[in-house]
Design a protein around this motif. Structure first.
Motif, PDB file in Angstrom:
ATOM      1  N   LEU A   1       0.825  -1.209   0.000  1.00 45.07           N
ATOM      2  CA  LEU A   1       0.000   0.000   0.000  1.00 45.07           C
ATOM      3  C   LEU A   1       0.858   1.258   0.000  1.00 45.07           C
TER       4      LEU A   1
ATOM      5  N   MET B   1      -1.168   2.660  -5.607  1.00 47.66           N
ATOM      6  CA  MET B   1      -2.104   3.772  -5.776  1.00 47.66           C
ATOM      7  C   MET B   1      -2.721   4.171  -4.436  1.00 47.66           C
TER       8      MET B   1
ATOM      9  N   LEU C   1      -6.150   2.561  -3.405  1.00 47.63           N
ATOM     10  CA  LEU C   1      -6.253   1.276  -2.710  1.00 47.63           C
ATOM     11  C   LEU C   1      -6.203   1.487  -1.201  1.00 47.63           C
TER      12      LEU C   1
ATOM     13  N   LEU D   1      -9.520   2.788  -0.125  1.00 49.60           N
ATOM     14  CA  LEU D   1     -10.503   1.709  -0.170  1.00 49.60           C
ATOM     15  C   LEU D   1     -10.420   0.870   1.106  1.00 49.60           C
ATOM     16  N   PHE D   2      -9.199   0.465   1.439  1.00 45.95           N
ATOM     17  CA  PHE D   2      -8.973  -0.396   2.592  1.00 45.95           C
ATOM     18  C   PHE D   2      -9.293   0.372   3.875  1.00 45.95           C
TER      19      PHE D   2
ATOM     20  N   SER E   1     -13.108   0.873   4.415  1.00 41.46           N
ATOM     21  CA  SER E   1     -13.833  -0.314   4.887  1.00 41.46           C
ATOM     22  C   SER E   1     -13.409  -0.664   6.308  1.00 41.46           C
ATOM     23  N   LEU E   2     -12.141  -0.430   6.645  1.00 39.14           N
ATOM     24  CA  LEU E   2     -11.703  -0.708   8.014  1.00 39.14           C
ATOM     25  C   LEU E   2     -12.381   0.229   9.003  1.00 39.14           C
TER      26      LEU E   2
ATOM     27  N   ILE F   1     -15.371   1.709   8.624  1.00 38.98           N
ATOM     28  CA  ILE F   1     -16.764   1.267   8.786  1.00 38.98           C
ATOM     29  C   ILE F   1     -16.814   0.012   9.651  1.00 38.98           C
TER      30      ILE F   1
END
Lengths: 618, 122, 208
Positions: free
Chosen positions: B80, B84, B87, B90-91, B94-95, B97
């Motif tokens: 990571l 980009m 990414l 994105l990770f 979601s972590l 949430i």
């Protein structure tokens, strides 16, 4: 105009039968049509269930159907309409129009897309097949412990648990696929903030799918092992807490209702500008408010549970968070009205339904705000007031928008215009029937009529409201018949719809109707929002010249494949294995094992299938 | 794509870095077990006073140590740090949430049992 | 169940390779990250449940009666090492160094098998100690959480073993290193989930 086109499926050296062609297709447009057709059939089944419910409730003390069957009807009506009608009808538009709107030749993973369709379709058939043995009867949110083995000993709720699990696989696979497609397959020049609003709404919807479906997956696993292996996740006698089911269900369930409505927002945001001849008002505000709605959607789930006694702190938090959602939603409604304001409004059928959507959705939204007030909600919860509320947002919202989308995009999908006269008759009947059905329910609910009740004694003040609702439901049914008549009638006409019948702004209107298999003969390059309007303005014309059909020479498309269907069958068998009686049951029984092997072998064959094993020569 | 890979190598995510990270991960895991043994185990009675002073913060320290491990694997092994930004977003999203949902559920249930932050949470 | 979709997404999309992409990233790599993001919620739900049901079991055996630190520490170490091995294998694949690729990838697969074996041993040991799946809330939430993690390890091992077979056949040249890269990303994710499970489920539950 060149109309001699070689349909590659028939031009290949070996001709494949039509059936095989559709079973093995990876074309997003065919997949979209199959989503739409099967979802419409499920919609009719769900509608039929609603009619039976309304017939039973037409007057007090009726026993037209048995109480047991009544429970099955309302459970399957809810489950069907949410998972088998509204979601896949949205998926029909995702499939058909996302690649077209972003200027791509297909989705990122065409075979995975086909698998989503087959898993969904098999799961839907599986759920409905339950009527043979006894359909699910515990309500669409399957509250434990009612849905546990002790209170639901039959196979009914097994069908529900496993059916939903299967449908979840389809949604998650589609979520990965469309998220990747939208981020990574856009035409050159189409930055995120130049994407059509329907594409935006699809992207945000996939985020919700990806982050909420895993939660229901786990909750369903718990419920399933409770039922099959006798664990006690939701069994109070074993120390389990049924509240956990409610929380997990609504952690999923609230994002789920946005999964149902956000695509509708997207469709409306496409139609209003086109028929007002004006760009969408406040594009970036629309994008951010949608993202904000989605984000807040993860923090409001307990407003479905005010009556469970979570305590004042939790109630206050979830009340306030819920009220916050009214802000971005209000922004959207304001912007839609701002879009129409001062526009040169063309009152065609799609516009009728779009305007109907705004009015009906506002009504549903207002009763939603009423629910956010915890003390008021305690009076309204589990009454017909709630039934009225969510039908105003799901039918008045989602279904009106989907119907608007159907009229709007029909010429692009099938090359035929739907009849305007019949379409407007459809609209007025649907609007009347809808309000006649659901508006009286507000009053019945406030007078104390509980939802899901099998029958009621006369003289409590809601006899008339119920009779009106039943009459309305049948008017609604007639309006759907009118729509079907419209489809049948126009189907007999030649497919001569122009590429751009409405004067559209987005890329799908730049290609022939219906599109050729490869969508774009030349990959488009985009220079701004509302690309087609920019081009028309530059050329000083109202409609661009009709695009020529091409022979698609030199365009590489993925070949058809059997493996998505085979893997879907494997997944179905594997899941069904969990609900069969021994010795057929999963852990050591043959059915689940066979399903597992088919799935595994299918995945390997799929992974090693040459990308164009059956590619047709171009 | 070849450029992206070349860039990765320039940033030194090569074998040597990977070995260093592996050592760090191993040490952090050892620290986790050590922390448990010092606070609760029977084999480290000599460090009883240290254990007594660490014990109130056992959970916090343990979570901190595993957060470091998580970070190292995500940043270096999952690239990571060099990949980009999208990414990472994105990770992270979601972590966030996921963590908020975990904490909210824990709070709701502990509150229902008459306990409250932070005592009831762990 | 959800790992199925990962595998599918992972191997699909040949056709898209030739297509231009909007972002400087391959479809399959983006897809596996999206899938990982989704999996976060899957494991978050499982972990939440385990924590919510801590101390709620009506009868034993309880974690403190049954967990053994050395065994699970060994498993943890093996999984951590396998993450290291697979990045080395990926390095080999990207350099086109087949020998390096096969060596490290074999070690990774071996670690996967070892971890799964450790878990089978652990589960059967617990079972003989009287901890069946439906014994109490602890056992149900513990077996479901670690069992699904184990299923992910198994799927990942199978995936990596398939790639090892490719590598041995010479079918995994530098140009196809992406095939291994996405499998490795999935593998690391399974590892970080264990990085959470190990302290939260094992060490924290061991306190009496």
């Amino acid at each position: 105009m060149a109309t001699t086109v070689l349909d590659p499926a028939h031009a290949g050296t070996r001709s494949r039968s039509v059936l095989v062609e559709w079973l093995t297709t990876v074309d997003h447009k065919k997949i979209g049509i199959m989503y739409g057709a099967s979802a419409f059939v499920f919609f009719l089944i769900g509608g039929l269930e609603a009619l039976l419910i309304r017939a039973q409730l037409a007057g007090p003390n009726k026993d037209l159907i048995s109480p047991e069957f009544y429970n099955q009807l309302f459970t399957m009506h809810g489950t069907t309409m949410i998972f088998l009608a509204v979601m896949p009808l949205s998926a029909m538009f995702f499939n058909f129009f996302i690649p077209l709107q972003i200027g791509a030749r297909d989705v990122a993973f065409p075979r995975l897309n086909a698998m989503s369709l087959w898993v969904f379709l098999l799961g839907g058939i599986f759920l409905n097949a339950s009527f043979i043995w006894g359909a699910p009867n515990g309500g669409w949110f399957g509250y434990a412990p009612l849905s546990g083995r002790q209170y639901s000993p039959g196979v009914n709720m097994d069908f529900w648990v496993i059916g939903l699990q299967i449908l979840g696989i389809a949604s998650l696979a589609a979520g990965v696929n469309f998220f990747t497609t939208i981020l990574n397959m856009r035409a050159r020049g189409m930055t995120l903030m130049r994407m059509p609003m329907f594409t935006w709404s699809t992207l945000v919807t996939q985020v919700l799918v990806l982050l909420s479906f895993p939660v229901i997956t786990v909750a369903l696993i718990y419920l399933m092992v409770d039922r099959v292996f006798g664990t006690g996740f939701f069994v109070p006698a074993a120390g389990g807490d049924p509240m956990l089911w409610q929380h997990l269900f609504w952690v999923f369930g609230h994002p789920e209702v946005y999964i149902l409505i956000l695509p509708a927002f997207g469709i409306i945001s496409e139609i209003l500008p086109v028929f007002s001849r004006k760009p969408l008002f406040g594009y970036s505000a629309m994008v951010f408010s949608m993202a904000f709605i989605a984000f807040l959607g993860f923090g409001v789930w307990s407003h479905h549970m005010f009556s469970t006694g979570m305590g004042p702190l939790a109630d206050s938090f979830f009340s306030l968070a819920t009220m916050l959602i009214a802000i971005p939603t209000g922004v959207k409604i304001f912007n839609w009205i701002g879009t129409i304001w001062g526009g040169s409004i063309q009152l065609r059928t799609p516009m009728y339904f779009a305007l109907g959507f705004i009015a009906m959705f506002i009504m549903g939204g207002l009763s939603g705000v009423m629910h956010s007030v915890a003390p008021a909600d305690l009076q309204q919860t589990d009454s017909y007031f709630v039934v009225a509320h969510f039908h105003y947002v799901l039918f008045g919202g989602s279904i009106f928008a989907i119907t608007a989308g159907a009229y709007y995009w029909w010429p692009k999908m099938f090359g035929r215009m739907l009849d305007e006269g019949i379409g407007k008759a459809h609209f007025w009947l649907m609007l009347t029937g809808f309000n006649l059905t659901f508006f009286p329910m507000h009053f019945a609910g406030l007078l104390g009529m509980p939802r899901r009740i099998y029958t009621y004694p006369g003289g409590l003040g809601f006899d008339t409201y119920n009779l009106l609702a039943t009459v309305g439901a049948f008017v609604l049914a007639v309006s759907i018949l009118v729509f079907m008549w419209n489809v049948v009638r126009t189907w007999r006409r030649p497919a001569d719809a122009p590429a751009d019948p409405w004067g559209g702004a987005t890329l799908e209107w730049a290609i022939p109707s219906p599109p050729q298999e490869w969508n774009f003969t030349e990959e488009p390059v985009v220079s701004g929002k509302d690309e087609l309007w920019t081009l028309k303005r530059a050329a000083g014309v109202r409609t661009l010249p009709e695009p020529a059909r091409s022979d698609g020479r030199g365009i590489h498309l993925p070949g058809p494949s059997w493996w998505p269907l085979i893997v879907a069958i494997g997944i179905l068998l594997f899941m069904v294995g969990f609900m069969l009686p021994r010795p057929w049951a999963f852990p050591f029984g043959p059915v689940g094992l066979v399903g597992f092997v088919i799935t595994l072998v299918g995945i390997f064959k799929w992974a090693y299938e040459p990308p164009d094993a059956h590619a047709t020569p171009h | 794509m070849a450029d992206a890979h070349a860039a990765e190598h320039e940033h030194g995510s090569g074998g040597a870095t990977y070995v260093k990270i592996a050592v760090v991960l191993f040490v952090l895991t050892a620290l986790e077990v050590l922390l448990y043994e010092v606070c609760y185990g029977e084999s480290m009675t000599g460090l009883a006073s240290l254990g007594a002073s660490l014990e109130p913060y056992f959970v916090e320290l343990l979570l901190l140590l595993s957060a470091f491990k998580f970070w190292f694997v995500a940043m270096f092994y999952m690239h990571l740090k060099f990949d980009m930004k999208l990414l990472s977003w994105l990770f992270t999203f979601s972590l966030v949430i996921a963590s908020v949902v975990i904490l909210a559920l824990l709070a709701l249930f502990t509150y229902n049992r008459g306990l409250w932050w932070p005592g009831g949470l762990w | 169940m959800t790992s199925t979709t990962a595998t599918l997404a992972g191997h699909d999309g040949h056709a898209a390779e030739a297509h231009h992409t909007s972002l400087p990233i391959e479809n399959r790599k983006l897809a596996i990250w999206v899938f990982i993001a989704s999996e976060c919620m899957f494991f978050a739900t499982l972990i939440s449940t385990f924590l919510i049901y801590r101390g709620q079991s009506l009868k034993g055996p309880l974690p403190a009666d049954i967990f053994e630190v050395p065994l699970v520490t060994a498993g943890t170490a093996v999984l951590l090492f396998s993450s290291f091995f697979v990045v080395m294998a990926l390095n080999g694949a990207q350099e086109g160094n087949r020998r390096k690729l096969i060596t490290w990838l074999s070690l990774t697969v071996f670690c996967g098998v070892f971890f799964a074996g450790m878990q089978v041993y652990e589960f059967s040991h617990f079972y003989h100690e009287g901890l069946g799946y439906s014994t109490n809330l602890f056992s149900a939430s513990f077996y479901t959480l670690t069992g699904f993690h184990g299923a992910h390890v198994t799927m990942g091992t199978l995936w990596l073993a398939t790639l090892l077979k490719d590598a041995i056949k010479g079918d995994l040249p530098a140009g196809k290193a992406l095939n291994l890269e996405i499998a490795a990303l999935y593998w690391h994710f399974v590892d970080v989930v264990w990085i959470i499970i190990f302290p939260v489920v094992y060490l924290m539950s061991l306190r009496s």
